[in-house]
Scaffold this motif. Structure first.
Motif, PDB file in Angstrom:
ATOM      1  N   UNK A   9     -10.840  -9.457  -8.813  1.00 28.73           N
ATOM      2  CA  UNK A   9     -10.296  -8.359  -9.612  1.00 28.73           C
ATOM      3  C   UNK A   9     -11.358  -7.679 -10.462  1.00 28.73           C
ATOM      4  N   UNK A  10     -12.574  -8.155 -10.420  1.00 29.64           N
ATOM      5  CA  UNK A  10     -13.632  -7.607 -11.258  1.00 29.64           C
ATOM      6  C   UNK A  10     -14.406  -6.490 -10.576  1.00 29.64           C
ATOM      7  N   UNK A  11     -15.520  -6.137 -11.182  1.00 28.02           N
ATOM      8  CA  UNK A  11     -16.360  -5.050 -10.683  1.00 28.02           C
ATOM      9  C   UNK A  11     -17.231  -5.460  -9.507  1.00 28.02           C
ATOM     10  N   UNK A  12     -17.383  -6.765  -9.289  1.00 27.17           N
ATOM     11  CA  UNK A  12     -18.203  -7.273  -8.192  1.00 27.17           C
ATOM     12  C   UNK A  12     -17.359  -8.216  -7.332  1.00 27.17           C
ATOM     13  N   UNK A  13     -16.377  -7.667  -6.597  1.00 24.82           N
ATOM     14  CA  UNK A  13     -15.493  -8.523  -5.803  1.00 24.82           C
ATOM     15  C   UNK A  13     -16.231  -9.191  -4.647  1.00 24.82           C
ATOM     16  N   UNK A  14     -15.624 -10.241  -4.129  1.00 26.59           N
ATOM     17  CA  UNK A  14     -16.197 -10.934  -2.973  1.00 26.59           C
ATOM     18  C   UNK A  14     -16.181 -10.011  -1.757  1.00 26.59           C
ATOM     19  N   UNK A  15     -16.972 -10.354  -0.780  1.00 29.50           N
ATOM     20  CA  UNK A  15     -16.992  -9.571   0.461  1.00 29.50           C
ATOM     21  C   UNK A  15     -15.615  -9.613   1.143  1.00 29.50           C
ATOM     22  N   UNK A  16     -14.938 -10.754   1.047  1.00 32.00           N
ATOM     23  CA  UNK A  16     -13.595 -10.859   1.637  1.00 32.00           C
ATOM     24  C   UNK A  16     -12.622  -9.909   0.945  1.00 32.00           C
ATOM     25  N   UNK A  17     -12.754  -9.756  -0.373  1.00 33.69           N
ATOM     26  CA  UNK A  17     -11.883  -8.842  -1.110  1.00 33.69           C
ATOM     27  C   UNK A  17     -12.217  -7.391  -0.778  1.00 33.69           C
ATOM     28  N   UNK A  18     -13.489  -7.080  -0.641  1.00 29.72           N
ATOM     29  CA  UNK A  18     -13.857  -5.716  -0.243  1.00 29.72           C
ATOM     30  C   UNK A  18     -13.283  -5.424   1.139  1.00 29.72           C
ATOM     31  N   UNK A  21      -9.638  -4.662   0.723  1.00 30.16           N
ATOM     32  CA  UNK A  21      -9.416  -3.336   0.135  1.00 30.16           C
ATOM     33  C   UNK A  21      -9.658  -2.213   1.141  1.00 30.16           C
ATOM     34  N   UNK A  22     -10.504  -2.468   2.126  1.00 27.62           N
ATOM     35  CA  UNK A  22     -10.837  -1.453   3.132  1.00 27.62           C
ATOM     36  C   UNK A  22     -10.079  -1.661   4.447  1.00 27.62           C
ATOM     37  N   UNK A  23      -9.064  -2.514   4.411  1.00 31.46           N
ATOM     38  CA  UNK A  23      -8.223  -2.784   5.590  1.00 31.46           C
ATOM     39  C   UNK A  23      -9.029  -3.303   6.772  1.00 31.46           C
ATOM     40  N   UNK A  24      -9.950  -4.209   6.485  1.00 32.80           N
ATOM     41  CA  UNK A  24     -10.796  -4.816   7.511  1.00 32.80           C
ATOM     42  C   UNK A  24     -10.647  -6.333   7.427  1.00 32.80           C
ATOM     43  N   UNK A  25     -10.930  -7.016   8.517  1.00 30.77           N
ATOM     44  CA  UNK A  25     -11.040  -8.461   8.435  1.00 30.77           C
ATOM     45  C   UNK A  25     -12.423  -8.772   7.866  1.00 30.77           C
ATOM     46  N   UNK A  26     -12.618  -9.950   7.293  1.00 28.42           N
ATOM     47  CA  UNK A  26     -13.960 -10.282   6.799  1.00 28.42           C
ATOM     48  C   UNK A  26     -15.035 -10.191   7.890  1.00 28.42           C
ATOM     49  N   UNK A  27     -14.693 -10.552   9.111  1.00 26.12           N
ATOM     50  CA  UNK A  27     -15.658 -10.480  10.213  1.00 26.12           C
ATOM     51  C   UNK A  27     -15.983  -9.025  10.554  1.00 26.12           C
ATOM     52  N   UNK A  28     -14.971  -8.172  10.608  1.00 29.54           N
ATOM     53  CA  UNK A  28     -15.209  -6.749  10.885  1.00 29.54           C
ATOM     54  C   UNK A  28     -16.084  -6.142   9.789  1.00 29.54           C
ATOM     55  N   UNK A  29     -15.752  -6.460   8.534  1.00 30.26           N
ATOM     56  CA  UNK A  29     -16.492  -5.898   7.418  1.00 30.26           C
ATOM     57  C   UNK A  29     -17.952  -6.341   7.435  1.00 30.26           C
ATOM     58  N   UNK A  30     -18.214  -7.604   7.725  1.00 34.43           N
ATOM     59  CA  UNK A  30     -19.595  -8.107   7.743  1.00 34.43           C
ATOM     60  C   UNK A  30     -20.444  -7.314   8.726  1.00 34.43           C
ATOM     61  N   UNK A  31     -19.904  -7.032   9.896  1.00 30.56           N
ATOM     62  CA  UNK A  31     -20.653  -6.274  10.907  1.00 30.56           C
ATOM     63  C   UNK A  31     -20.825  -4.818  10.482  1.00 30.56           C
ATOM     64  N   UNK A  32     -19.780  -4.220   9.961  1.00 31.83           N
ATOM     65  CA  UNK A  32     -19.831  -2.802   9.577  1.00 31.83           C
ATOM     66  C   UNK A  32     -20.693  -2.591   8.337  1.00 31.83           C
ATOM     67  N   UNK A  33     -20.660  -3.533   7.398  1.00 33.58           N
ATOM     68  CA  UNK A  33     -21.423  -3.384   6.156  1.00 33.58           C
ATOM     69  C   UNK A  33     -22.912  -3.270   6.438  1.00 33.58           C
ATOM     70  N   UNK A  34     -23.404  -4.043   7.395  1.00 39.26           N
ATOM     71  CA  UNK A  34     -24.836  -3.975   7.737  1.00 39.26           C
ATOM     72  C   UNK A  34     -25.218  -2.569   8.192  1.00 39.26           C
ATOM     73  N   UNK A  35     -24.402  -1.979   9.041  1.00 40.21           N
ATOM     74  CA  UNK A  35     -24.682  -0.624   9.525  1.00 40.21           C
ATOM     75  C   UNK A  35     -24.520   0.402   8.404  1.00 40.21           C
ATOM     76  N   UNK A  36     -23.489   0.247   7.579  1.00 46.77           N
ATOM     77  CA  UNK A  36     -23.238   1.209   6.506  1.00 46.77           C
ATOM     78  C   UNK A  36     -24.302   1.140   5.411  1.00 46.77           C
ATOM     79  N   UNK A  37     -24.904  -0.028   5.202  1.00 46.60           N
ATOM     80  CA  UNK A  37     -25.986  -0.137   4.221  1.00 46.60           C
ATOM     81  C   UNK A  37     -27.155   0.772   4.590  1.00 46.60           C
ATOM     82  N   UNK A  38     -27.409   0.937   5.873  1.00 45.09           N
ATOM     83  CA  UNK A  38     -28.487   1.832   6.304  1.00 45.09           C
ATOM     84  C   UNK A  38     -28.148   3.292   6.003  1.00 45.09           C
ATOM     85  N   UNK A  39     -26.854   3.557   5.780  1.00 38.78           N
ATOM     86  CA  UNK A  39     -26.384   4.910   5.496  1.00 38.78           C
ATOM     87  C   UNK A  39     -26.127   5.121   4.000  1.00 38.78           C
TER      88      UNK A  39
END
Length: 83
Positions: A9-18, A21-39
């Protein structure tokens, strides 16, 4: 409330919580986050141990062209005679 639940609930939520919030599974988010970080997606802050949620939200609003939008701003009085 356990430590993990309170962290989500804080300003630095876990990756699972992010992911949730983005309607992703933790596995989907982990893969997408790497690509989105480059953007420009904010990286995990090494001191805080998470991504700063307001910056993550701002990243997605900007990505979809909504960073400066204020859809509820009044545009002036209505003039029904103009119809």
């Amino acid at each position: 409330m356990n430590r993990r639940a309170s962290r989500d609930h804080g300003l630095f939520p876990s990756e699972a919580e992010i992911a949730r919030r983005l309607s992703q599974t933790p596995q989907e988010w982990a893969a997408k986050a790497k690509a989105l970080e480059r953007d420009g997606l904010p990286h995990i802050d090494p001191v805080m141990g998470g991504r700063f949620w307001p910056a993550v939200r701002a990243y997605f609003l900007a990505r979809y062209g909504l960073s400066g939008a204020d859809p509820l701003a009044p545009d002036g009085p209505e003039n029904l005679d103009a119809l």
